[in-house]
Every structure is written in structure tokens, then in C-alpha cells.
Scaffold this motif. Sequence first.
Motif, PDB file in Angstrom:
ATOM      1  N   THR A 108      49.650  37.192  36.135  1.00  0.00           N
ATOM      2  CA  THR A 108      48.322  37.626  36.545  1.00  0.00           C
ATOM      3  C   THR A 108      47.584  36.446  37.146  1.00  0.00           C
ATOM      4  OG1 THR A 108      48.263  39.219  34.753  1.00  0.00           O
ATOM      5  CG2 THR A 108      46.171  38.664  35.762  1.00  0.00           C
ATOM      6  N   ALA A 109      47.100  36.605  38.350  1.00  0.00           N
ATOM      7  CA  ALA A 109      46.269  35.575  38.976  1.00  0.00           C
ATOM      8  C   ALA A 109      44.852  35.773  38.464  1.00  0.00           C
ATOM      9  CB  ALA A 109      46.331  35.680  40.488  1.00  0.00           C
ATOM     10  N   GLU A 110      44.428  34.901  37.571  1.00  0.00           N
ATOM     11  CA  GLU A 110      43.129  35.074  36.919  1.00  0.00           C
ATOM     12  C   GLU A 110      41.978  35.195  37.913  1.00  0.00           C
ATOM     13  OE1 GLU A 110      42.613  35.713  33.743  1.00  0.00           O
ATOM     14  OE2 GLU A 110      44.763  35.609  33.395  1.00  0.00           O
ATOM     15  N   ASP A 111      42.081  34.535  39.064  1.00  0.00           N
ATOM     16  CA  ASP A 111      40.999  34.611  40.042  1.00  0.00           C
ATOM     17  C   ASP A 111      40.953  35.962  40.757  1.00  0.00           C
ATOM     18  OD1 ASP A 111      43.427  33.830  41.243  1.00  0.00           O
ATOM     19  OD2 ASP A 111      42.391  32.940  42.944  1.00  0.00           O
ATOM     20  N   HIS A 112      41.987  36.801  40.555  1.00  0.00           N
ATOM     21  CA  HIS A 112      42.004  38.136  41.146  1.00  0.00           C
ATOM     22  C   HIS A 112      41.595  39.227  40.165  1.00  0.00           C
ATOM     23  CE1 HIS A 112      45.041  36.439  44.179  1.00  0.00           C
ATOM     24  NE2 HIS A 112      43.850  36.498  44.737  1.00  0.00           N
ATOM     25  N   VAL A 113      41.388  38.857  38.909  1.00  0.00           N
ATOM     26  CA  VAL A 113      41.039  39.824  37.879  1.00  0.00           C
ATOM     27  C   VAL A 113      39.525  39.928  37.781  1.00  0.00           C
ATOM     28  CG1 VAL A 113      41.195  40.380  35.425  1.00  0.00           C
ATOM     29  CG2 VAL A 113      43.146  39.335  36.590  1.00  0.00           C
ATOM     30  N   ARG A 114      39.039  41.161  37.933  1.00  0.00           N
ATOM     31  CA  ARG A 114      37.603  41.404  37.798  1.00  0.00           C
ATOM     32  C   ARG A 114      37.318  41.960  36.419  1.00  0.00           C
ATOM     33  NH1 ARG A 114      36.128  45.392  42.225  1.00  0.00           N
ATOM     34  NH2 ARG A 114      38.332  45.633  42.577  1.00  0.00           N
ATOM     35  N   GLY A 115      36.305  41.458  35.791  1.00  0.00           N
ATOM     36  CA  GLY A 115      35.917  41.950  34.481  1.00  0.00           C
ATOM     37  C   GLY A 115      35.061  43.192  34.602  1.00  0.00           C
ATOM     38  N   GLY A 116      34.932  43.897  33.493  1.00  0.00           N
ATOM     39  CA  GLY A 116      34.037  45.037  33.454  1.00  0.00           C
ATOM     40  C   GLY A 116      34.648  46.364  33.857  1.00  0.00           C
ATOM     41  N   ILE A 117      35.884  46.373  34.318  1.00  0.00           N
ATOM     42  CA  ILE A 117      36.526  47.636  34.689  1.00  0.00           C
ATOM     43  C   ILE A 117      37.605  47.912  33.646  1.00  0.00           C
ATOM     44  CG2 ILE A 117      37.894  48.877  36.408  1.00  0.00           C
ATOM     45  CD1 ILE A 117      36.657  47.051  38.546  1.00  0.00           C
ATOM     46  N   SER A 118      37.337  48.870  32.779  1.00  0.00           N
ATOM     47  CA  SER A 118      38.311  49.171  31.737  1.00  0.00           C
ATOM     48  C   SER A 118      39.182  50.376  32.097  1.00  0.00           C
ATOM     49  CB  SER A 118      37.599  49.422  30.408  1.00  0.00           C
ATOM     50  OG  SER A 118      36.708  50.508  30.535  1.00  0.00           O
ATOM     51  N   TYR A 119      38.704  51.213  33.019  1.00  0.00           N
ATOM     52  CA  TYR A 119      39.442  52.408  33.393  1.00  0.00           C
ATOM     53  C   TYR A 119      39.072  52.775  34.823  1.00  0.00           C
ATOM     54  CZ  TYR A 119      41.417  57.098  32.991  1.00  0.00           C
ATOM     55  OH  TYR A 119      42.169  58.228  33.160  1.00  0.00           O
ATOM     56  N   GLN A 120      40.074  53.002  35.647  1.00  0.00           N
ATOM     57  CA  GLN A 120      39.808  53.316  37.040  1.00  0.00           C
ATOM     58  C   GLN A 120      40.757  54.419  37.488  1.00  0.00           C
ATOM     59  OE1 GLN A 120      40.074  49.869  39.524  1.00  0.00           O
ATOM     60  NE2 GLN A 120      39.042  50.836  41.209  1.00  0.00           N
TER      61      GLN A 120
END
Length: 66
Positions: free
Chosen positions: A22-34
Motif C-alpha cells: 500500500t502506498a500510504e500517500d495514495h490512501v485517503r482517510g475517512g472512507i470506510s465503505y464505497q
Amino acid sequence: TIEKVIEIIKDLLDISELPIKTAEDHVRGGISYQVGSNGKIAGLGWSPRLDIGDSLERIVREEYGC
């Protein structure tokens, strides 16, 4: 789902584990389900010619010669 794609690839490669990075800089927080929908693109008359399994099989075969 991403899990389904990973399972298909593992089956195609005949492996039990697939290392996932996982590229941490590509992970957005706050989205638990899409959830996505192909309704808009289908409304334009597009439909897939291959299912995801067939598509992934072609990619794996081309990339790895399996």
C-alpha cells in the motif's frame, strides 16, 4: 471487490498468498465503505465484452506466460 480480484489472480497464478503493498500517500482517510455503479457508462451504450475473470486471465497470461 478488490478481494475478489485478488482471489482470481491467486487462483490464476496457483499461489496461496499475494503480497500487497500500500502506498500510504495514495490512501485517503475517512472512507470506510464505497460503492460504484456502471449505470452512467451503461447509459451511453457501453457494456463489457469480457468478464473480470477472463480479463485478468489474459493479463496474467500475457505478463507471466501462464
